[in-house]
Design an enzyme around this catalytic site. Structure first.
Site, PDB file in Angstrom:
ATOM      1  N   ARG A   1      -3.432   6.418   1.144  1.00  0.00           N
ATOM      2  CA  ARG A   1      -4.001   7.627   1.749  1.00  0.00           C
ATOM      3  C   ARG A   1      -3.086   8.360   2.716  1.00  0.00           C
ATOM      4  NH1 ARG A   1      -9.126   4.232   3.373  1.00  0.00           N
ATOM      5  NH2 ARG A   1      -7.424   2.738   3.237  1.00  0.00           N
TER       6      ARG A   1
ATOM      7  N   ARG B   1       0.818  -1.220   0.000  1.00  0.00           N
ATOM      8  CA  ARG B   1       0.000   0.000   0.000  1.00  0.00           C
ATOM      9  C   ARG B   1       0.852   1.271   0.000  1.00  0.00           C
ATOM     10  NH1 ARG B   1      -5.591  -0.964   1.791  1.00  0.00           N
ATOM     11  NH2 ARG B   1      -6.043  -2.872   0.652  1.00  0.00           N
TER      12      ARG B   1
ATOM     13  N   ASP C   1      -6.711  -3.096  -7.570  1.00  0.00           N
ATOM     14  CA  ASP C   1      -7.237  -3.740  -6.371  1.00  0.00           C
ATOM     15  C   ASP C   1      -7.572  -5.195  -6.687  1.00  0.00           C
ATOM     16  OD1 ASP C   1      -8.201  -2.842  -3.501  1.00  0.00           O
ATOM     17  OD2 ASP C   1      -9.599  -4.368  -4.226  1.00  0.00           O
TER      18      ASP C   1
ATOM     19  N   TYR D   1     -14.792 -12.283  -0.280  1.00  0.00           N
ATOM     20  CA  TYR D   1     -15.522 -11.037  -0.572  1.00  0.00           C
ATOM     21  C   TYR D   1     -16.709 -11.295  -1.498  1.00  0.00           C
ATOM     22  CZ  TYR D   1     -11.667  -8.575   1.621  1.00  0.00           C
ATOM     23  OH  TYR D   1     -10.748  -8.126   2.536  1.00  0.00           O
TER      24      TYR D   1
ATOM     25  N   ARG E   1      -6.417  11.074  -6.157  1.00  0.00           N
ATOM     26  CA  ARG E   1      -7.680  10.356  -6.000  1.00  0.00           C
ATOM     27  C   ARG E   1      -8.851  11.319  -6.139  1.00  0.00           C
ATOM     28  NH1 ARG E   1     -10.267   7.055  -0.971  1.00  0.00           N
ATOM     29  NH2 ARG E   1     -10.622   9.178  -0.264  1.00  0.00           N
TER      30      ARG E   1
HETATM   31  O1  CP3 Z   1      -0.043  -2.097  -2.397  1.00  0.00           O
HETATM   32  C1  CP3 Z   1      -0.333  -1.228  -3.220  1.00  0.00           C
HETATM   33  O2  CP3 Z   1      -0.059  -0.028  -3.067  1.00  0.00           O
HETATM   34  C2  CP3 Z   1      -0.992  -1.646  -4.524  1.00  0.00           C
HETATM   35  C3  CP3 Z   1      -2.402  -1.471  -4.641  1.00  0.00           C
HETATM   36  C4  CP3 Z   1      -3.313  -2.339  -3.790  1.00  0.00           C
HETATM   37  C5  CP3 Z   1      -4.516  -1.857  -3.225  1.00  0.00           C
HETATM   38  N1  CP3 Z   1      -5.179  -2.909  -2.673  1.00  0.00           N
HETATM   39  C6  CP3 Z   1      -4.976  -0.463  -3.271  1.00  0.00           C
HETATM   40  C7  CP3 Z   1      -6.029  -0.036  -2.341  1.00  0.00           C
HETATM   41  C8  CP3 Z   1      -3.229  -3.698  -3.499  1.00  0.00           C
HETATM   42  C9  CP3 Z   1      -2.119  -4.688  -3.794  1.00  0.00           C
HETATM   43  C10 CP3 Z   1      -4.431  -4.047  -2.803  1.00  0.00           C
HETATM   44  C11 CP3 Z   1      -4.730  -5.417  -2.369  1.00  0.00           C
HETATM   45  C12 CP3 Z   1      -5.961  -5.661  -1.644  1.00  0.00           C
HETATM   46  N2  CP3 Z   1      -7.173  -5.062  -1.800  1.00  0.00           N
HETATM   47  C13 CP3 Z   1      -6.126  -6.687  -0.703  1.00  0.00           C
HETATM   48  C14 CP3 Z   1      -5.045  -7.683  -0.310  1.00  0.00           C
HETATM   49  C15 CP3 Z   1      -4.015  -7.086   0.566  1.00  0.00           C
HETATM   50  C16 CP3 Z   1      -4.497  -6.732   1.924  1.00  0.00           C
HETATM   51  O3  CP3 Z   1      -4.557  -5.524   2.213  1.00  0.00           O
HETATM   52  O4  CP3 Z   1      -4.799  -7.645   2.706  1.00  0.00           O
HETATM   53  C17 CP3 Z   1      -7.435  -6.648  -0.235  1.00  0.00           C
HETATM   54  C18 CP3 Z   1      -8.039  -7.548   0.830  1.00  0.00           C
HETATM   55  C19 CP3 Z   1      -8.104  -5.636  -0.949  1.00  0.00           C
HETATM   56  C20 CP3 Z   1      -9.530  -5.248  -0.865  1.00  0.00           C
HETATM   57  C21 CP3 Z   1      -9.698  -3.884  -0.360  1.00  0.00           C
HETATM   58  N3  CP3 Z   1      -9.345  -2.761  -1.068  1.00  0.00           N
HETATM   59  C22 CP3 Z   1     -10.231  -3.483   0.878  1.00  0.00           C
HETATM   60  C23 CP3 Z   1     -10.730  -4.436   1.937  1.00  0.00           C
HETATM   61  C24 CP3 Z   1     -10.189  -2.100   0.899  1.00  0.00           C
HETATM   62  C25 CP3 Z   1     -10.768  -1.208   1.960  1.00  0.00           C
HETATM   63  C26 CP3 Z   1      -9.887  -1.110   3.140  1.00  0.00           C
HETATM   64  C27 CP3 Z   1      -9.103   0.149   3.067  1.00  0.00           C
HETATM   65  O5  CP3 Z   1      -7.882   0.101   3.287  1.00  0.00           O
HETATM   66  O6  CP3 Z   1      -9.734   1.197   2.821  1.00  0.00           O
HETATM   67  C28 CP3 Z   1      -9.586  -1.651  -0.310  1.00  0.00           C
HETATM   68  C29 CP3 Z   1      -9.325  -0.263  -0.690  1.00  0.00           C
HETATM   69  C30 CP3 Z   1      -7.955   0.071  -1.203  1.00  0.00           C
HETATM   70  N4  CP3 Z   1      -7.185  -0.709  -2.026  1.00  0.00           N
HETATM   71  C31 CP3 Z   1      -7.280   1.308  -0.974  1.00  0.00           C
HETATM   72  C32 CP3 Z   1      -6.077   1.243  -1.696  1.00  0.00           C
HETATM   73  C33 CP3 Z   1      -5.037   2.322  -1.825  1.00  0.00           C
HETATM   74  C34 CP3 Z   1      -7.824   2.472  -0.169  1.00  0.00           C
HETATM   75  C35 CP3 Z   1      -8.852   3.103  -1.032  1.00  0.00           C
HETATM   76  C36 CP3 Z   1      -8.930   4.591  -0.899  1.00  0.00           C
HETATM   77  O7  CP3 Z   1      -8.100   5.301  -1.486  1.00  0.00           O
HETATM   78  O8  CP3 Z   1      -9.886   5.009  -0.244  1.00  0.00           O
END
Ligand code: CP3
Length: 347
Positions: free
Chosen positions: A29, A25, A75, A152, A38
């Site tokens: 944010r 990540r 994602d 999910y 964003r």
């Molecule tokens: O790592 C990176 O920077 C690459 C991009 C990436 C994102 N999500 C961007 C993201 C990667 C590799 C993921 C993987 C992901 N997404 C997983 C597996 C890894 C982990 O964290 O366990 C999972 C379970 C998801 C599903 C997901 N996406 C959830 C549950 C959420 C909400 C939780 C949260 O952190 O808000 C997301 C949103 C998400 N994916 C964000 C980002 C940058 C935040 C979104 C935002 O900008 O509001």
């Protein structure tokens, strides 16, 4: 030509004096420039599908910190959407999807060959990045693993214990297994397209692997990782694969050999010394600083970072957090972590 990318050398089995470093990540944010881009895109999903802006946020942490690797901005839930699930994000809460609880829900999904139109913007992001990244920076493609993605798709949201997915596994095993297989097939096609577009290596995220125990871990985490790894390597000889069966605990032992993964990524529930003796003995490992240090910083961050570098110094190691950096992290603590890793000459 000699390999100039530090992370690719380590994935090939080299032990370097200081480990390459990137962060789960890392585009996120906690960075003001991410929040600005964003906002420009409108929302998170629009950002994922806007290739120019997705490439821009991928590059931001590379410019700011000089990480050794960039991870494609996308994602894991884009694959369910490409398969036909509805997907939206509720601000402050997380993802929501249409649910899969019976055969009729499954029958509405499309096949693995019909996902590419939907995912074309992601492939375009990879193409832009492969041109724009510095030559020493490794580009990581990724996807979610079938079990994690299915949790999910079945529940329609994140769940603390993956209860709905475990229940479907028990009550309708054929439907559960058909869903995992559909995700697996789509994942191979999706990752293969990322590699064709220019990804140097891929990472398989199995964030909820830890809730699978015994036989279920074997069948629904380990065996899919082995099949996906071997299918990808058959199509792209030499492609390095990083597997992340998060919170696998004892399940990490032997995971390299059983799956053919080049690198096993560790969460911070395992101690570095235990993991060095029991997991790194079989190959490259990645990890595993607790992401809370990015919030709290200070001497504890320095001490723990040095301890991790030291514990893994006798074999191939990629420094990372044990899970994604959180929005409340202080960007200066990331700099402190990187300085500490790069100052720690170990070999
Ligand atoms: O790592 C990176 O920077 C690459 C991009 C990436 C994102 N999500 C961007 C993201 C990667 C590799 C993921 C993987 C992901 N997404 C997983 C597996 C890894 C982990 O964290 O366990 C999972 C379970 C998801 C599903 C997901 N996406 C959830 C549950 C959420 C909400 C939780 C949260 O952190 O808000 C997301 C949103 C998400 N994916 C964000 C980002 C940058 C935040 C979104 C935002 O900008 O509001």
């Amino acid at each position: 030509m000699a390999e100039t990318k530090k992370m690719m050398r380590v994935l090939a089995g080299e032990t370097l004096p200081t480990p390459p470093i990137w962060m789960m990540r890392q585009a996120g944010r906690y960075l003001p420039e991410y929040r600005a881009t964003r906002a420009q895109a409108g929302d998170f999903l629009s950002l994922c599908y806007n290739s120019e802006l997705a490439a821009e946020v991928t590059l931001q942490p590379i410019r700011r910190y000089g990480f050794d690797a960039a991870i494609l901005f996308a994602d894991i839930l884009l694959v369910p959407q490409a398969l036909g699930a509805d997907l939206w994000f509720v601000t402050g809460e997380g993802p929501r999807l249409s649910t899969i609880t019976e055969q009729g829900d499954f029958n509405k999904l499309v096949g693995r060959d019909d996902i590419h139109d939907h995912l074309a913007p992601v492939y375009e992001t990879v193409r832009i990045l492969s041109k724009e990244l510095p030559s020493e920076t490794t580009l990581i493609g990724f996807a979610g693993m079938p079990w994690t993605v299915a949790t999910y798709m079945i529940a329609g949201r994140g769940t603390p214990d993956q209860g709905p997915a475990h229940r479907l596994m028990q009550t309708n095993t054929p439907l559960f297994e058909a869903l995992l297989m559909r995700i697996e097939e789509a994942t191979v096609e999706y990752l293969s397209m990322q590699v064709q577009a220019g990804a140097d290596c891929v990472k398989l995220f199995d964030s909820w692997a830890g809730s699978l125990k015994g036989d279920a871990f074997h069948k629904y985490a380990l065996e899919p990782a082995a099949r996906i790894t071997s299918a990808l390597k058959a199509r792209h000889p030499g492609l390095p694969v990083i597997a992340f069966p998060r919170e696998a605990g004892e399940g990490y032992v032997g995971f390299h050999k059983a799956t053919g993964a080049d690198c096993v990524a560790l969460d911070n529930s395992v101690s570095p010394s235990w993991a060095a003796a029991n997991v790194q003995k079989d190959g490259c490992v990645q990890g595993n600083l607790a992401s809370s240090h990015m919030v709290t910083g200070g001497q504890a961050l320095i001490d723990e970072t040095q301890a991790i570098v030291e514990a893994f110094s006798n074999g191939p190691h990629i420094f990372n957090l044990g899970h994604g950096i959180t929005p409340d992290a202080d960007p200066d603590n990331v700099s402190l972590m990187i300085e500490t890793v790069r100052a720690a000459q170990t070999v």
